[in-house]
Write an enzyme that holds these catalytic residues in place. Structure first.
Site, mmCIF file in Angstrom:
data_model
loop_
_atom_site.group_PDB
_atom_site.id
_atom_site.type_symbol
_atom_site.label_atom_id
_atom_site.label_comp_id
_atom_site.label_asym_id
_atom_site.label_seq_id
_atom_site.Cartn_x
_atom_site.Cartn_y
_atom_site.Cartn_z
ATOM 1 N N GLY A 37 0.813 -1.219 0.000
ATOM 2 C CA GLY A 37 0.000 0.000 0.000
ATOM 3 C C GLY A 37 0.842 1.263 0.000
ATOM 4 O O GLY A 37 0.521 2.248 -0.683
ATOM 5 N N ILE A 38 1.929 1.274 0.747
ATOM 6 C CA ILE A 38 2.860 2.413 0.723
ATOM 7 C C ILE A 38 3.816 2.253 -0.449
ATOM 8 O O ILE A 38 4.104 3.205 -1.177
ATOM 9 C CB ILE A 38 3.674 2.486 2.037
ATOM 10 C CG1 ILE A 38 2.758 2.753 3.225
ATOM 11 C CG2 ILE A 38 4.757 3.572 1.942
ATOM 12 C CD1 ILE A 38 3.414 2.542 4.580
ATOM 13 N N GLY A 39 4.305 1.026 -0.634
ATOM 14 C CA GLY A 39 5.364 0.776 -1.612
ATOM 15 C C GLY A 39 5.015 1.261 -3.012
ATOM 16 O O GLY A 39 5.855 1.857 -3.691
ATOM 17 N N ARG A 112 0.627 0.018 17.326
ATOM 18 C CA ARG A 112 1.763 -0.275 16.432
ATOM 19 C C ARG A 112 2.607 -1.421 17.006
ATOM 20 O O ARG A 112 3.149 -2.230 16.275
ATOM 21 C CB ARG A 112 2.608 0.980 16.212
ATOM 22 C CG ARG A 112 1.904 2.051 15.363
ATOM 23 C CD ARG A 112 2.805 3.252 15.195
ATOM 24 N NE ARG A 112 2.198 4.345 14.444
ATOM 25 C CZ ARG A 112 1.359 5.240 14.942
ATOM 26 N NH1 ARG A 112 0.962 5.150 16.193
ATOM 27 N NH2 ARG A 112 0.898 6.235 14.191
ATOM 28 N N ASN A 119 6.590 -7.947 12.162
ATOM 29 C CA ASN A 119 7.479 -7.022 11.453
ATOM 30 C C ASN A 119 8.925 -7.049 11.941
ATOM 31 O O ASN A 119 9.849 -6.772 11.168
ATOM 32 C CB ASN A 119 6.917 -5.593 11.534
ATOM 33 C CG ASN A 119 5.657 -5.445 10.679
ATOM 34 O OD1 ASN A 119 5.286 -6.373 9.959
ATOM 35 N ND2 ASN A 119 5.018 -4.299 10.753
ATOM 36 N N SER A 143 8.743 0.681 8.344
ATOM 37 C CA SER A 143 7.988 -0.422 8.963
ATOM 38 C C SER A 143 7.812 -0.201 10.460
ATOM 39 O O SER A 143 8.766 0.120 11.179
ATOM 40 C CB SER A 143 8.731 -1.750 8.754
ATOM 41 O OG SER A 143 9.098 -1.903 7.406
ATOM 42 N N ASP A 175 4.428 12.391 10.789
ATOM 43 C CA ASP A 175 3.994 13.139 11.968
ATOM 44 C C ASP A 175 4.154 14.646 11.721
ATOM 45 O O ASP A 175 3.306 15.450 12.118
ATOM 46 C CB ASP A 175 4.807 12.712 13.198
ATOM 47 C CG ASP A 175 4.672 11.222 13.469
ATOM 48 O OD1 ASP A 175 3.545 10.704 13.358
ATOM 49 O OD2 ASP A 175 5.699 10.563 13.752
ATOM 50 N N HIS A 202 7.557 7.376 17.287
ATOM 51 C CA HIS A 202 6.458 7.309 16.319
ATOM 52 C C HIS A 202 5.389 6.331 16.788
ATOM 53 O O HIS A 202 5.161 5.292 16.173
ATOM 54 C CB HIS A 202 6.985 6.924 14.922
ATOM 55 C CG HIS A 202 5.875 6.813 13.915
ATOM 56 N ND1 HIS A 202 5.161 7.896 13.463
ATOM 57 C CD2 HIS A 202 5.320 5.734 13.307
ATOM 58 C CE1 HIS A 202 4.228 7.499 12.625
ATOM 59 N NE2 HIS A 202 4.300 6.181 12.511
HETATM 60 N N1 LIG Z 1 6.590 5.216 9.694
HETATM 61 C C1 LIG Z 1 5.362 5.610 9.444
HETATM 62 O O1 LIG Z 1 5.020 6.778 9.639
HETATM 63 C C2 LIG Z 1 4.359 4.657 8.887
HETATM 64 C C3 LIG Z 1 4.607 3.314 8.854
HETATM 65 N N2 LIG Z 1 3.704 2.429 8.329
HETATM 66 C C4 LIG Z 1 4.058 1.013 8.333
HETATM 67 O O2 LIG Z 1 4.516 0.612 7.036
HETATM 68 C C5 LIG Z 1 4.354 -0.809 6.893
HETATM 69 C C6 LIG Z 1 3.758 -1.138 5.528
HETATM 70 O O3 LIG Z 1 2.446 -0.647 5.437
HETATM 71 P P1 LIG Z 1 1.552 -0.900 4.118
HETATM 72 O O4 LIG Z 1 2.334 -0.592 2.906
HETATM 73 O O5 LIG Z 1 0.268 -0.216 4.334
HETATM 74 O O6 LIG Z 1 1.336 -2.478 4.206
HETATM 75 P P2 LIG Z 1 0.967 -3.493 2.997
HETATM 76 O O7 LIG Z 1 0.549 -4.771 3.626
HETATM 77 O O8 LIG Z 1 0.026 -2.837 2.048
HETATM 78 O O9 LIG Z 1 2.345 -3.672 2.232
HETATM 79 C C7 LIG Z 1 3.437 -4.282 2.828
HETATM 80 C C8 LIG Z 1 4.236 -4.965 1.748
HETATM 81 O O10 LIG Z 1 5.376 -5.558 2.383
HETATM 82 C C9 LIG Z 1 5.604 -6.778 1.703
HETATM 83 N N3 LIG Z 1 6.443 -7.662 2.499
HETATM 84 C C10 LIG Z 1 6.114 -8.481 3.510
HETATM 85 N N4 LIG Z 1 7.197 -9.156 3.940
HETATM 86 C C11 LIG Z 1 8.227 -8.736 3.183
HETATM 87 C C12 LIG Z 1 9.601 -9.065 3.124
HETATM 88 N N5 LIG Z 1 10.143 -9.974 3.943
HETATM 89 N N6 LIG Z 1 10.366 -8.445 2.213
HETATM 90 C C13 LIG Z 1 9.845 -7.515 1.379
HETATM 91 N N7 LIG Z 1 8.551 -7.174 1.381
HETATM 92 C C14 LIG Z 1 7.753 -7.789 2.265
HETATM 93 C C15 LIG Z 1 4.215 -7.349 1.409
HETATM 94 O O11 LIG Z 1 4.283 -8.316 0.375
HETATM 95 C C16 LIG Z 1 3.484 -6.078 1.009
HETATM 96 O O12 LIG Z 1 3.530 -5.869 -0.387
HETATM 97 C C17 LIG Z 1 3.503 -1.240 8.080
HETATM 98 O O13 LIG Z 1 4.324 -1.826 9.066
HETATM 99 C C18 LIG Z 1 2.909 0.063 8.601
HETATM 100 O O14 LIG Z 1 2.568 0.012 9.952
HETATM 101 C C19 LIG Z 1 2.523 2.871 7.798
HETATM 102 C C20 LIG Z 1 2.232 4.216 7.784
HETATM 103 C C21 LIG Z 1 3.090 5.205 8.370
HETATM 104 O O1 LIG Z 2 -0.920 4.258 12.384
HETATM 105 C C1 LIG Z 2 -0.344 3.340 11.772
HETATM 106 O O2 LIG Z 2 -0.416 2.150 12.086
HETATM 107 C C2 LIG Z 2 0.512 3.710 10.604
HETATM 108 C C3 LIG Z 2 1.375 4.834 11.007
HETATM 109 O O3 LIG Z 2 2.415 4.659 11.602
HETATM 110 C C4 LIG Z 2 0.862 6.183 10.804
HETATM 111 O O4 LIG Z 2 -0.088 6.380 10.027
HETATM 112 O O5 LIG Z 2 1.424 7.094 11.428
#
Ligand SMILES: NC(=O)C1=CN([C@@H]2O[C@H](COP(=O)(O)OP(=O)(O)OC[C@H]3O[C@@H](n4cnc5c(N)ncnc54)[C@H](O)[C@@H]3O)[C@@H](O)[C@H]2O)C=CC1
Ligand SMILES: O=C([O-])CC(=O)C(=O)O
Length: 339
Positions: A37-39, A112, A119, A143, A175, A202
């Site tokens: 979703g982010i990627g 989280r 993760n 992540s 943030d 975070h």
């Molecule tokens: N730092 C921040 O501010 C934020 C962090 N996040 C975090 O980002 C992460 C990803 O979120 P989304 O993209 O929404 O999730 P998602 O489930 O849509 O995408 C995650 C991707 O990671 C892949 N993946 C899983 N295991 C893997 C591995 N070993 N190697 C490579 N790819 C792998 C999956 O196949 C999937 O395509 C989550 O942990 C989420 O909590 C989300 C929003 C904000």
């Molecule tokens: O809230 C979550 O799980 C994803 C995230 O880190 C954010 O949106 O800040």
């Protein structure tokens, strides 16, 4: 590995981008978790970045389609997709910057930290490969839980003998993005002019926006500052609840991740005075990792900046966040060293 090349007419080192002809170096950037979703939107935004010459998109599934799609955009970089662990080394080889949005997102009712069990292992594996294939790359960790995944990465790199604290970042830019948007809404300032540092970590109360330092100054009343602080701290949960089981912030995160990666690339390129908030190794407080403003340069973090003066409310927030942040950091360190 599969390669889809759609080079623009742009020369290898020269680009004309509205502000004159500039000489750009070759830079390889990898996105790990690129089909997620982010990627996906992050891959798109990095494809648009003129500082990138090679874009490596890696995931455990579905990368071929994403890479073929993004590769047709007529911007500078060459896009290559990699799928499955066998191809991770090739994705990482020669990287200057690795962005990690791999792993599971939250569902309503989860914290989280509830993502830790899945993760932590994913991040550990990816960081072991980074230590092996591109030990000098900057790492932008997205992540969750960032408060633990960054310490995990540090421990993996220490064990491999490749740790350079200047090159590891927890991405907390979302943030800052939220704090700017919400502050602009209340202060009626032009959002493009707004700056708000966000420090700490975070997750929940560890996210501490410093609205006393926000510019332009607005002299908002205390109750409004408290509401803005709470909304910034709960911003992720607001999106998780609105998506009702279909994941967490992806589009705003991709934007924030692209902003932060761009700043890292500008720093590598020698652009002066690039400052962003990020969760880094720190001596700003007694905690070993802490988010604050950092100056970015040719080797990553050039300087971790102090907190500046805090309001009484922010001082209280700072003391309240420390136990939780400390526990999350220790949990990450323990995990990395026991398994
Ligand atoms: N730092 C921040 O501010 C934020 C962090 N996040 C975090 O980002 C992460 C990803 O979120 P989304 O993209 O929404 O999730 P998602 O489930 O849509 O995408 C995650 C991707 O990671 C892949 N993946 C899983 N295991 C893997 C591995 N070993 N190697 C490579 N790819 C792998 C999956 O196949 C999937 O395509 C989550 O942990 C989420 O909590 C989300 C929003 C904000
Ligand atoms: O809230 C979550 O799980 C994803 C995230 O880190 C954010 O949106 O800040």
């Amino acid at each position: 590995m599969f390669r889809s090349v759609a080079r623009s007419a742009v020369g290898k080192h020269l680009l004309r981008r509205g502000y004159g002809t500039v000489s750009l170096p070759d830079r390889k950037v990898a996105v790990l978790g690129a089909a997620g979703g982010i990627g996906q939107p992050l891959a798109l935004l990095m494809k648009l970045n003129p500082l990138v010459s090679q874009l490596a998109l890696y995931d455990i599934a579905n990368t071929p389609g994403v890479a073929a799609d993004v590769s047709h955009i007529n911007s500078r970089s060459e896009v290559t997709g990699y799928v499955g662990e066998d191809q991770l080394g090739q994705a990482l080889e020669g990287c200057d910057l690795v962005i990690i949005p791999a792993g599971v997102p939250r569902k309503p009712g989860m914290t989280r930290d509830d993502l830790f069990n899945i993760n932590a292992g994913i991040v550990k594996g990816l960081c072991s490969a980074i230590a092996k294939y591109c030990p000098h790359a900057l790492v932008n960790m997205i992540s969750n839980p960032v408060n633990s995944t960054v310490p995990i990465a540090a421990e993996v790199f220490k064990k491999a003998g490749t740790y350079d604290e200047r090159k590891l970042f927890g991405v907390t830019t979302l943030d800052v993005v939220r704090a700017k948007t919400f502050y602009a809404g209340k202060s009626k300032a032009n959002v493009a002019d707004v700056n708000v540092p966000v420090v700490g970590g975070h997750a929940g109360i560890t996210i501490l926006p410093l609205f006393s330092q926000a510019t332009p100054k607005a002299n908002l009343p205390e109750d409004v500052i408290k509401a803005l602080t709470k909304r910034t701290q709960d911003g992720g949960t607001e999106v998780v609840e609105a998506k009702a089981g279909k994941g967490s912030a992806t589009l705003s995160m991709a934007y924030a991740g692209a902003v932060f990666a761009d700043s890292c690339l500008k720093g590598l390129h020698g652009v002066p005075d690039v400052v962003e908030c990020a969760f880094v190794q720190s001596t700003v407080t007694e905690l070993p990792f802490f988010a604050s403003k950092v100056r970015l340069g040719k080797n990553g973090v050039e300087e971790v900046l102090g907190l500046g003066s805090l309001s009484e409310y922010e001082k209280e927030g700072l003391e309240s966040l420390k136990p939780e942040l400390k526990a999350s950091i220790e949990k990450g360190i323990k995990f990395a060293n026991q398994s």
